[in-house]
Design a protein around this motif. Structure first.
Motif, mmCIF file in Angstrom:
data_model
loop_
_atom_site.group_PDB
_atom_site.id
_atom_site.type_symbol
_atom_site.label_atom_id
_atom_site.label_comp_id
_atom_site.label_asym_id
_atom_site.label_seq_id
_atom_site.Cartn_x
_atom_site.Cartn_y
_atom_site.Cartn_z
ATOM 1 N N ALA A 377 9.735 47.835 49.411
ATOM 2 C CA ALA A 377 10.576 47.041 50.446
ATOM 3 C C ALA A 377 9.853 46.002 51.106
ATOM 4 O O ALA A 377 10.436 44.722 51.385
ATOM 5 N N LEU A 378 8.555 46.181 51.481
ATOM 6 C CA LEU A 378 7.721 45.187 52.195
ATOM 7 C C LEU A 378 7.918 43.869 51.479
ATOM 8 O O LEU A 378 7.930 42.820 51.831
ATOM 9 N N GLU A 379 7.422 44.165 50.033
ATOM 10 C CA GLU A 379 7.029 42.978 49.286
ATOM 11 C C GLU A 379 8.259 42.280 49.054
ATOM 12 O O GLU A 379 8.367 41.007 49.093
ATOM 13 N N ALA A 380 9.429 43.007 49.131
ATOM 14 C CA ALA A 380 10.993 42.507 49.124
ATOM 15 C C ALA A 380 11.137 41.403 50.002
ATOM 16 O O ALA A 380 11.613 40.272 50.213
ATOM 17 N N TRP A 381 10.781 42.056 51.416
ATOM 18 C CA TRP A 381 10.826 41.002 52.511
ATOM 19 C C TRP A 381 9.954 39.837 52.417
ATOM 20 O O TRP A 381 10.607 38.849 52.799
ATOM 21 N N ILE A 382 8.761 40.056 51.827
ATOM 22 C CA ILE A 382 7.813 38.902 52.082
ATOM 23 C C ILE A 382 8.494 37.744 50.899
ATOM 24 O O ILE A 382 8.607 36.602 51.127
ATOM 25 N N ASP A 383 8.814 38.372 49.911
ATOM 26 C CA ASP A 383 9.009 37.361 48.631
ATOM 27 C C ASP A 383 10.562 36.993 48.633
ATOM 28 O O ASP A 383 10.687 35.857 48.585
ATOM 29 N N GLU A 384 11.524 37.852 49.008
ATOM 30 C CA GLU A 384 12.663 37.230 49.077
ATOM 31 C C GLU A 384 13.135 36.757 50.523
ATOM 32 O O GLU A 384 13.997 35.923 50.761
ATOM 33 N N GLY A 385 12.746 37.402 51.393
ATOM 34 C CA GLY A 385 12.943 37.067 53.022
ATOM 35 C C GLY A 385 12.082 35.831 53.523
ATOM 36 O O GLY A 385 12.414 35.236 54.434
ATOM 37 N N GLU A 386 11.085 35.505 52.524
ATOM 38 C CA GLU A 386 10.097 34.466 52.707
ATOM 39 C C GLU A 386 9.461 34.460 54.131
ATOM 40 O O GLU A 386 9.348 33.483 54.933
ATOM 41 N N VAL A 387 9.366 35.747 54.810
ATOM 42 C CA VAL A 387 8.580 36.093 55.886
ATOM 43 C C VAL A 387 6.998 36.129 55.583
ATOM 44 O O VAL A 387 6.707 36.286 54.296
ATOM 45 N N ASP A 388 5.976 36.010 56.513
ATOM 46 C CA ASP A 388 4.731 36.185 56.108
ATOM 47 C C ASP A 388 4.100 37.548 56.445
ATOM 48 O O ASP A 388 3.027 38.097 56.013
ATOM 49 N N GLY A 389 4.898 38.246 57.209
ATOM 50 C CA GLY A 389 4.238 39.757 57.653
ATOM 51 C C GLY A 389 5.381 40.491 58.532
ATOM 52 O O GLY A 389 6.562 39.899 58.807
ATOM 53 N N PHE A 390 4.852 41.513 59.295
ATOM 54 C CA PHE A 390 5.756 42.376 59.923
ATOM 55 C C PHE A 390 5.072 42.684 61.269
ATOM 56 O O PHE A 390 3.872 42.767 61.434
ATOM 57 N N ASN A 391 6.012 42.912 62.202
ATOM 58 C CA ASN A 391 5.638 43.425 63.365
ATOM 59 C C ASN A 391 6.236 44.986 63.226
ATOM 60 O O ASN A 391 7.454 45.165 63.185
ATOM 61 N N LEU A 392 5.349 45.879 63.196
ATOM 62 C CA LEU A 392 5.894 47.106 63.011
ATOM 63 C C LEU A 392 5.823 47.956 64.192
ATOM 64 O O LEU A 392 5.129 48.244 65.094
ATOM 65 N N ALA A 393 7.308 48.579 64.491
ATOM 66 C CA ALA A 393 7.349 49.035 65.771
ATOM 67 C C ALA A 393 7.000 50.631 65.613
ATOM 68 O O ALA A 393 7.100 51.136 64.607
ATOM 69 N N ARG A 394 6.735 50.998 66.773
ATOM 70 C CA ARG A 394 6.178 52.440 66.611
ATOM 71 C C ARG A 394 7.346 53.556 66.669
ATOM 72 O O ARG A 394 8.434 53.173 67.303
ATOM 73 N N THR A 395 7.143 54.768 66.119
ATOM 74 C CA THR A 395 8.124 55.496 66.191
ATOM 75 C C THR A 395 7.413 56.849 67.034
ATOM 76 O O THR A 395 7.469 56.678 68.251
ATOM 77 N N VAL A 396 7.044 57.730 66.396
ATOM 78 C CA VAL A 396 6.112 58.900 67.109
ATOM 79 C C VAL A 396 4.761 58.214 67.063
ATOM 80 O O VAL A 396 4.172 58.045 65.983
ATOM 81 N N THR A 397 4.114 58.041 68.067
ATOM 82 C CA THR A 397 2.804 57.559 68.296
ATOM 83 C C THR A 397 1.875 58.712 68.630
ATOM 84 O O THR A 397 1.959 59.576 69.472
#
Length: 454
Positions: A377-397
């Motif tokens: 899924a991350l690779e799809a966002w990079i390759d198809e969404g043309e983004v460079d990376g992610f801000n990963l929001a925390r859930t249980v920290t």
């Protein structure tokens, strides 16, 4: 060659940030946010996972639109209470060597001359690992708290921010020459007076006359982050931003936003590759898909979609508590987060629609699965969404970051999509590979000595 994925941990100096209600989970430690060891431990964890940065959000008001009160905001700790993000950086920098730090500061809440020194100080203490997320605010409560009647009009906030950046560039880039500091004990010259100059600025919003108080730091100007994707926000990003954060519900929307941002940079005389684009995501991962689904369901039992709705109310300026679940909502032209309002209007979101997308109390796209599914899924966002990376929001920290580092990072490394060590030098150089300083094509370069702009 496949693009290497960039990663920021998205956090805030508070209990509830993006995914609300999860502070009630028995394994969550977010209520320890007032303890220094909470933050130094998190920094060490992220460094182990080779995260590019810890990005710290911030607000200077309160969420009081939903039900026209702060009652739910206080009960669920929806970014209230919230402490200063800058105060955390020195301690975290002391226990890390490569992790970068992005701090959010509202240009309307700071005096540029004093703020310039604070950021230079952090750039010194982190050895060039500091970034600044430039925000113009979206809360009337913040404006009232500092003596204003209401928030200034949306586009005028960016006009003020443009001028603020010009003044800051003059201080960071133009007040001290690169060789101004000599540290010559024999001649008793620490800094050469001929190579330090006074900055004079008189504009629509700011007036200043003085020398930058800090000697040049490694980056001089911190890495510049920005999250505005409205028309005026994109114009501001095209001129200034090095990293842009987008909140897109799906890959196709991310692709459209990314192309517009890069085109804007090119039209402003920069390169499309001068901007790194980060998409906000939430990830729940485990060793099997079944275990990940069970973990997600466990988290969801503790989450508060209503708290997420209250957060969304603050961003759009709409009190959703007054609407029935399926009642049509009037999305007018507001003075708040315009892209959120525009997307909700375009898709005809009802209260039920919004709540259904907030099972974990947050509004970011959600990926649930085993390591292979998450990596795909991350690779799809990079390759198809043309983004460079992610801000990963925390859930249980901190377990959400620990799980990601243990399960997803090694797989991304095996696939050649994630670094195996930190690069050399500053945060800027690691992100762009062109040195510590802003390139000559960035408008800040026009404020350097000899550039012809005062």
């Amino acid at each position: 060659m496949a693009k290497e994925i960039l990663l920021n941990a998205f956090n805030m100096n508070c209990v509830g940030h993006i995914n609300h209600g999860l502070w009630t989970h028995p394994r969550d430690r977010s209520s320890d946010y007032t303890r220094l060891d909470y933050w130094t431990s998190l920094a060490a964890t992220l460094e182990r996972g080779l995260f590019d940065g810890l990005f710290l959000a911030d607000i200077v008001g309160v969420y009081d639109v939903y039900q026209q009160s702060v009652d739910l905001t206080l009960r669920e700790s929806i970014q209230l209470p919230v402490n200063d993000p800058l105060m955390l950086v020195s301690a975290m920098a002391a226990v890390t060597k490569g992790l970068g730090f992005g701090v959010t500061v509202n240009v309307h809440a700071e005096e540029p001359y004093i703020f310039a020194r604070r950021l230079s100080t952090l750039d010194h203490l982190t050895d060039g690992r500091i970034g600044w997320n430039i925000v113009t605010g979206y809360l009337d409560s913040a404006a009232r708290a500092v003596g204003q009647v209401a928030l200034a009009e949306h586009d005028s906030r960016y006009d003020r921010a443009d001028e603020c950046l010009d003044l800051l560039y003059a201080l960071w880039e133009g007040s001290w020459d690169d060789d101004a500091v000599r540290r010559d004990r024999a001649t008793r010259v620490y800094a050469d007076p001929a190579k330090v100059r006074k900055i004079r600025h008189e504009g629509t919003y700011f007036k200043a006359e003085g020398y930058h108080l800090s000697e040049p730091s490694r980056q001089r100007t911190p890495v510049l982050y920005q999250a505005g994707t409205s028309g005026r926000g994109r114009q501001f990003a095209a001129r200034h931003a090095e990293c842009v954060f987008i909140s897109s519900p799906e890959i196709a929307v991310a692709r459209t936003a990314s192309r517009a941002i890069r085109q804007g940079a090119a039209e402003a005389g920069r390169r499309p590759t001068d901007v790194r684009i980060f998409a906000g995501l939430t990830v729940v991962v485990d060793r099997t898909e079944k275990a990940a689904r069970e973990k997600y369901e466990d988290y969801a039992r503790h989450a508060s979609p209503e708290a997420g709705l209250a957060h969304f109310s603050a961003g759009t300026g709409i009190d959703f508590s007054q609407y029935e679940l399926d009642e049509p909502i009037t999305y007018g032209k507001g003075n708040f987060v315009q892209t959120s309002v525009d997307l909700a209007r375009e898709r005809g979101w009802t209260k039920r629609t919004i709540l259904s997308g907030m099972a974990l109390g947050g509004r970011y796209p959600l990926i649930v699965g085993d390591a292979n599914q998450v990596a795909d899924a991350l690779e799809a966002w990079i390759d198809e969404g043309e983004v460079d990376g992610f801000n990963l929001a925390r859930t249980v920290t901190p377990e959400s970051y620990e799980d990601f580092i243990a399960l997803v990072v090694p797989l991304l490394q095996e696939r050649g999509r994630y670094k195996t060590a930190y690069g050399e030098a500053s945060l800027r150089n690691r992100l762009f590979g062109e040195g510590d300083r802003l390139p000559a094509r960035h408008p800040a370069a026009g404020f350097r000595a000899g550039a012809g702009q005062s």
